[in-house]
Motif scaffolding. Structure first.
Motif, PDB file in Angstrom:
ATOM      1  N   UNK A 144      -4.362   6.249  10.593  1.00 33.01           N
ATOM      2  CA  UNK A 144      -2.616   5.692  10.261  1.00 33.01           C
ATOM      3  C   UNK A 144      -2.519   5.347   8.742  1.00 33.01           C
ATOM      4  N   UNK A 145      -1.441   4.768   8.521  1.00 34.77           N
ATOM      5  CA  UNK A 145      -1.147   4.097   6.605  1.00 34.77           C
ATOM      6  C   UNK A 145      -1.787   3.101   6.406  1.00 34.77           C
ATOM      7  N   UNK A 146      -2.664   3.235   5.266  1.00 35.85           N
ATOM      8  CA  UNK A 146      -3.308   2.009   4.861  1.00 35.85           C
ATOM      9  C   UNK A 146      -2.805   1.953   3.572  1.00 35.85           C
ATOM     10  N   UNK A 147      -3.747   0.270   3.085  1.00 35.54           N
ATOM     11  CA  UNK A 147      -2.788  -0.155   1.716  1.00 35.54           C
ATOM     12  C   UNK A 147      -4.514  -0.550   1.061  1.00 35.54           C
ATOM     13  N   UNK A 148      -4.480   0.150  -0.094  1.00 33.07           N
ATOM     14  CA  UNK A 148      -5.685  -0.794  -0.580  1.00 33.07           C
ATOM     15  C   UNK A 148      -4.873  -1.259  -2.336  1.00 33.07           C
ATOM     16  N   UNK A 190      -9.692   3.253  -5.347  1.00 32.84           N
ATOM     17  CA  UNK A 190      -8.463   4.302  -5.868  1.00 32.84           C
ATOM     18  C   UNK A 190      -7.392   3.969  -6.766  1.00 32.84           C
ATOM     19  N   UNK A 191      -7.257   4.928  -7.778  1.00 33.08           N
ATOM     20  CA  UNK A 191      -6.545   4.700  -8.832  1.00 33.08           C
ATOM     21  C   UNK A 191      -4.987   4.795  -8.456  1.00 33.08           C
ATOM     22  N   UNK A 192      -4.337   3.983  -9.236  1.00 36.90           N
ATOM     23  CA  UNK A 192      -2.679   3.915  -9.183  1.00 36.90           C
ATOM     24  C   UNK A 192      -2.660   5.190  -9.387  1.00 36.90           C
ATOM     25  N   UNK A 220      -1.555  -0.914  -4.984  1.00 35.83           N
ATOM     26  CA  UNK A 220      -1.194  -1.331  -4.777  1.00 35.83           C
ATOM     27  C   UNK A 220      -1.885  -2.594  -5.906  1.00 35.83           C
ATOM     28  N   UNK A 221      -1.296  -3.201  -7.053  1.00 38.32           N
ATOM     29  CA  UNK A 221      -1.483  -4.177  -8.277  1.00 38.32           C
ATOM     30  C   UNK A 221      -2.296  -6.003  -7.360  1.00 38.32           C
ATOM     31  N   UNK A 314       1.336  -8.225   2.011  1.00 43.94           N
ATOM     32  CA  UNK A 314       1.517  -6.923   1.371  1.00 43.94           C
ATOM     33  C   UNK A 314       0.349  -5.845   2.300  1.00 43.94           C
ATOM     34  N   UNK A 315       0.086  -6.310   3.161  1.00 42.40           N
ATOM     35  CA  UNK A 315      -1.079  -5.991   3.960  1.00 42.40           C
ATOM     36  C   UNK A 315      -2.555  -5.522   3.755  1.00 42.40           C
ATOM     37  N   UNK A 316      -2.945  -6.579   2.798  1.00 49.68           N
ATOM     38  CA  UNK A 316      -4.316  -5.994   1.725  1.00 49.68           C
ATOM     39  C   UNK A 316      -5.063  -7.127   3.378  1.00 49.68           C
ATOM     40  N   UNK A 317      -6.467  -7.132   3.089  1.00 47.11           N
ATOM     41  CA  UNK A 317      -7.697  -7.786   4.742  1.00 47.11           C
ATOM     42  C   UNK A 317      -8.715  -7.465   3.282  1.00 47.11           C
TER      43      UNK A 317
END
Length: 475
Positions: A144-148, A190-192, A220-221, A314-317
């Motif tokens: 699944x898509x992830x956000x970090x 993870x870098x930008x 994301x920042x 933004x989806x961060x948990x």
């Protein structure tokens, strides 16, 4: 077969198979030739050798498990050589099916599940031979898509089936990631520049390859939110059968105070080194309640772990946990007289015995109706808490002792045998009579020990007395 050959015959009524005149291959027109033979030594052309056919079965199960090519084949095994061959009764061709069986197979059967079973005489055991279909990998759960956040981490997981062993190789933007060879991969720090990267996995085994869909990593920042469990508090303890509250809060640098829709709660019940779901994922609330059960695991090494996850816009948990532990007390079971057997939760143990349990959990204690201690017999009278011989208790808030009281059953003397007397015929033995002090309704029976020697036994249904042996010279 006998000393040189083993043979498989198609037995038909009225036919002569030559035993013991001949064994093995024969062109003698007087005898029915075997379907198949193999020697005790000196086999050639891929044929087996052994010492004795000890099992055979046709493969025609109601539910087929082996490939269809085995249907109708005759499986046979040899006592000494530890192999199983198949025989095509039409072409009379044989094929090795299995080797290195456990010592000395002596029977062979096809089970209703389509497996093949054999008895290994050398080990006194039954073994099963089953067939597992060999298949290429298939993806059952896509990553699944992830956000970090920048400098954070993201985890991708894959589900796959297929014949073992399965091999995994994760890729980022189509290039293999060194060391990423399990069903789960975590991208750390993870870098930008990783924003928009695509992650997929290639799953392979000896029969094929499958490639998953690509999942997108968003870097994301945005800062992840902060989560806090306000209740239960740190160090909180619980008892069974009570209702407790949970409550939490969450804030985010970009969103401020997070609404209830950002919250997800979960509670797991832990016992020793494993756990079970207690409260499933519960979304959309900042607080709630849960009730600890009274009928549950009776061991004392248990606890609850509470999870709170808050997710920003933004989806961060962020997930935090809190462990809470039970209050406990000791249960001691003893008997009067001491040393009899008690049961706790259905398991017999020698008394006295002490068990630690969670306050409020229901337990079962009990004893057998009669027990023997030394030469004496005792019968149950009562429990100190007034409960039945086997009954449930609720683990009390303080250490408690439960005593089962028994009384001794009056002893009985050896019965005096009045009949039969010597020289009685066997037919007269039914006239045996006896007396025994200390009991009523004493019945008697005769038990033959050997020729002309009998003993008389008398019983009131629970205790048996044995008389001296009488010598009889009946006819």
């Amino acid at each position: 077969g006998n000393s040189t050959w083993e043979e498989i015959d198609d037995v038909k009524a009225g036919r002569n198979y030559g035993w013991p005149t001949t064994e093995g291959p024969s062109n003698d027109p007087r005898f029915e030739p075997p379907l198949y033979t193999y020697p005790h030594s000196g086999a050639t052309n891929g044929n087996p050798e052994g010492c004795a056919v000890t099992g055979g079965a046709f493969y025609n199960p109601a539910v087929g498990q082996f490939p269809a090519s085995y249907n109708g084949k005759y499986f046979f095994t040899d006592y000494c050589s530890g192999w199983i061959y198949t025989l095509d009764t039409q072409s009379r061709a044989v094929t090795r099916f299995a080797s290195d069986l456990e010592q000395f197979p002596v029977d062979l059967k096809v089970g209703p599940d389509g497996s093949l079973y054999y008895i290994a005489h050398g080990f006194g055991a039954i073994y099963r031979i089953s067939y597992t279909l060999q298949t290429a990998p298939q993806i059952t759960a896509q990553p699944q898509n992830q956000t970090a956040p920048i400098g954070g981490s993201a985890t991708f997981t894959i589900g796959a089936t297929g014949s073992a062993p399965l091999r995994f190789q994760w890729q980022r933007n189509g290039e293999n990631i060194s060391g990423a060879t399990s069903s789960t991969y975590t991208a750390s720090n993870v870098p930008a520049t990783y924003n928009g990267s695509l992650y997929r996995v290639v799953v392979s085994n000896g029969f094929g390859t499958a490639t998953s869909n690509a999942a997108t990593l968003t870097v994301t920042s945005n800062k992840p939110p902060t989560a806090t469990i306000d209740a239960p508090s740190l160090g909180f303890t619980y008892i069974a059968g009570q209702t407790y509250s949970f409550q939490g809060s969450g804030t985010d640098a970009e969103d401020g105070t997070l609404p209830a829709s950002a919250f997800t709660w979960r509670i797991d019940a832990h016992h020793d080194e494993h756990n079970h779901p207690f409260l499933p994922d519960t979304k959309g609330v900042k607080s709630g309640t849960f009730t600890t059960p009274t009928r549950t695991e009776t061991a004392s090494n248990v606890w609850l772990r509470i999870y709170l996850t808050v997710t920003d816009s933004a989806g961060l948990s962020t997930t935090v946990t809190r462990e809470i532990f039970p209050r406990k007390a000791n249960l001691t079971l003893q008997t009067n007289p001491a040393g009899l057997i008690v049961t706790i939760d259905g398991s017999p143990v020698d008394s006295p015995v002490t068990r630690t349990g969670v306050i409020g959990v229901i337990r079962e204690i009990g004893v057998d109706a009669t027990q023997e201690l030394g030469a004496d017999t005792y019968e149950f009278v009562s429990w100190s808490d007034g409960g039945a011989r086997v009954h449930e208790i609720t683990t009390p808030a303080t250490n408690t002792t439960y005593t089962a009281t028994f009384r001794r059953v009056a002893g009985l003397s050896t019965p005096v045998v009045q009949a039969p007397q010597p020289e009685f015929s066997y037919a007269s033995l039914a006239a045996a009579r006896g007396t025994a002090s200390g009991a009523t309704n004493v019945g008697g029976r005769l038990q033959r020990l050997s020729d002309n020697f009998y003993m008389v036994r008398a019983t009131d249904g629970s205790i048996t007395w044995q008389s001296a042996v009488n010598t009889l010279s009946g006819t």
